[in-house]
Design an enzyme around this catalytic site. Structure first.
Site, PDB file in Angstrom:
ATOM      1  N   TRP A 102       0.832  -1.214   0.000  1.00 28.10           N
ATOM      2  CA  TRP A 102       0.000   0.000   0.000  1.00 28.10           C
ATOM      3  C   TRP A 102       0.858   1.251   0.000  1.00 28.10           C
ATOM      4  O   TRP A 102       0.502   2.251  -0.631  1.00 28.10           O
ATOM      5  CB  TRP A 102      -0.981  -0.032   1.175  1.00 28.10           C
ATOM      6  N   ASP A 173      -1.159   6.793   6.450  1.00 23.24           N
ATOM      7  CA  ASP A 173      -2.235   5.877   6.089  1.00 23.24           C
ATOM      8  C   ASP A 173      -2.386   4.913   7.265  1.00 23.24           C
ATOM      9  O   ASP A 173      -1.520   4.070   7.501  1.00 23.24           O
ATOM     10  CB  ASP A 173      -1.856   5.121   4.804  1.00 23.24           C
ATOM     11  N   LYS A 197     -11.864  -1.785   8.529  1.00 21.73           N
ATOM     12  CA  LYS A 197     -11.121  -2.760   9.345  1.00 21.73           C
ATOM     13  C   LYS A 197     -11.460  -2.551  10.820  1.00 21.73           C
ATOM     14  O   LYS A 197     -12.199  -3.340  11.390  1.00 21.73           O
ATOM     15  CB  LYS A 197      -9.640  -2.642   9.065  1.00 21.73           C
TER      16      LYS A 197
HETATM   17  N1  PMP Z   1      -3.941   1.153   2.841  1.00 19.61           N
HETATM   18  C1  PMP Z   1      -3.903   0.067   3.627  1.00 19.61           C
HETATM   19  C2  PMP Z   1      -2.911   0.002   4.739  1.00 19.61           C
HETATM   20  C3  PMP Z   1      -4.781  -0.990   3.371  1.00 19.61           C
HETATM   21  O1  PMP Z   1      -4.752  -2.090   4.134  1.00 19.61           O
HETATM   22  C4  PMP Z   1      -5.701  -0.894   2.297  1.00 19.61           C
HETATM   23  C5  PMP Z   1      -6.711  -1.964   1.971  1.00 19.61           C
HETATM   24  N2  PMP Z   1      -6.624  -3.138   2.534  1.00 19.61           N
HETATM   25  C6  PMP Z   1      -5.682   0.248   1.508  1.00 19.61           C
HETATM   26  C7  PMP Z   1      -4.805   1.263   1.820  1.00 19.61           C
HETATM   27  C8  PMP Z   1      -6.632   0.412   0.355  1.00 19.61           C
HETATM   28  O2  PMP Z   1      -7.868   0.699   0.881  1.00 19.61           O
HETATM   29  P1  PMP Z   1      -9.195   0.862   0.018  1.00 19.61           P
HETATM   30  O3  PMP Z   1      -9.554  -0.496  -0.455  1.00 19.61           O
HETATM   31  O4  PMP Z   1     -10.155   1.443   1.012  1.00 19.61           O
HETATM   32  O5  PMP Z   1      -8.898   1.795  -1.098  1.00 19.61           O
END
Ligand code: PMP
Length: 361
Positions: A102, A173, A197
């Protein structure tokens, strides 16, 4: 009704009382003869819930003055683009601490918007087993901001001590560990997290941002992407994800009732400790690839000696009523996501299963 033992990485399990309240109120909220889903986002009933949700966010995280809480949409992935759109101006550069998939995506999007660089990466052969040490950071003192991913959902690593970034704003994030414990919000310029989450259903992104950054943000980008638009309209610029916000409110009320984030942290630490002990107790069978100092309290990953054994483990666990344990498709193995709402009894069940799996003596 039996609840499945659900270790999904997100969307993930939610506190039962928060869901039961939604069930009770689904068809008729506050005697209005309508579901919350059917109410106007400008009506009294939704607006009160919206404001309560914003207020609970401030209360649980002790958000200081000078910071705003925003409710946005588009997932954390949209923030990968929206953060640089607002905060990365021509002639500036942003630093990224690359600790997983991510974090890499966030850097990639920022590079589309402007100039961005990796100020550290712990990637080795496509894998990440730790977060970097302070001495490994090659920070640009003039950077517009430094971006980190506080918990790496896929690789199961977590920052336990924040990096020292000097006077440069820290952007985080926190999608997979927001509200896992109390937080000093003042250390951050901006925090963002998809709700799905620790906080509620998908569809809602929570942003906590320093007003100074909002005010200094670019105003030559589309209105909907400007943080000031949402800050100045109490996150009601357009139709918000009303049902997600309603359920988020229910979840936060449960966290408050449980004693706030101090109590949440205690439980999270106990759950993670139980699991790491179970892994370390059988080195013949389980191996945690993550370095001890970087081990996540939210996503616990481990491997078995062969892929066949991993498959068998997952299948037997499912037969024993436990789901969501398959590692991310990019890395395989086993991943146990134990967000705030996963009861310790579930972890105890898994730990008992792990102790017995393939036991020959
Ligand atoms: N950042 C992190 C740390 C994640 O775990 C995730 C999704 N699992 C995301 C970003 C992406 O999130 P989204 O699906 O809400 O765009």
């Amino acid at each position: 009704m039996a609840r499945t033992i659900n270790f999904n990485p997100g969307p993930a399990t939610l506190p039962l009382p928060a869901l039961e309240r939604a069930q009770r109120e689904l068809l008729d909220i506050e005697g209005s003869g309508m579901s919350i889903i059917e109410h106007s986002h400008r009506g009294k009933i939704f607006e009160a819930i919206h404001n309560e949700a914003l207020e609970l966010t401030r209360e649980l995280l002790a958000v200081p003055k000078g910071y705003s809480v925003l409710f946005l949409q588009g997932g954390a992935s949209q923030q990968f683009a929206v953060v640089p759109m607002n905060l990365l101006k021509p002639g500036q550069s942003a630093d990224f601490l690359v600790t997983g998939v991510w974090a890499k995506s966030a850097l990639k999007e920022a590079k589309i918007v402007g100039t961005a660089r990796a100020a550290a990466t712990t990637e080795v052969d496509g894998k990440f087993v730790r977060v970097p040490k302070q001495s490994e950071l090659e920070l640009d003192p003039n950077a517009a901001y430094v971006h980190i991913t506080t918990n790496n959902t896929i690789f199961g690593t977590q920052w336990h001590t924040l990096p020292d970034v000097g006077r440069v704003p820290l952007i985080a994030d926190m999608s997979s560990d927001i509200m896992w414990r109390p937080l000093d919000v003042a250390k951050f310029g901006l925090i963002y997290a998809g709700a799905q989450k620790n906080l509620g259903p998908s569809g809602l992104v929570v942003v906590i941002v320093k007003d100074e950054l909002v005010d200094a943000g670019r105003s030559d980008i589309p209105t909907i992407f400007q943080y000031r638009t949402h800050r100045d309209t109490n996150s009601l610029y357009h139709t918000p994800p009303t049902f997600s916000i309603y359920l988020y409110r229910n979840v936060l009320l449960e966290m408050k009732r449980a004693g706030g984030l101090g109590a949440v942290e205690k439980l999270n630490r106990a759950k993670a400790e139980l699991l790491y002990q179970a892994i370390d107790a059988r080195p013949d069978l389980y191996r945690a690839p993550v370095e001890k100092a970087s081990r996540s309290t939210m996503n616990i990953v481990f491997n078995l000696p062969t892929e066949e054994l991993e498959k068998e483990f997952l299948k037997s666990a499912e037969q024993a009523g436990m789901v969501g344990l398959k590692g991310h498709r990019s890395v395989g193995g086993v991943r146990v996501s134990i967000y705030n709402a996963a009861p310790i009894a579930w972890v105890e069940s898994l730990v008992a299963f792990m102790a017995e799996f393939k036991r020959t003596t």
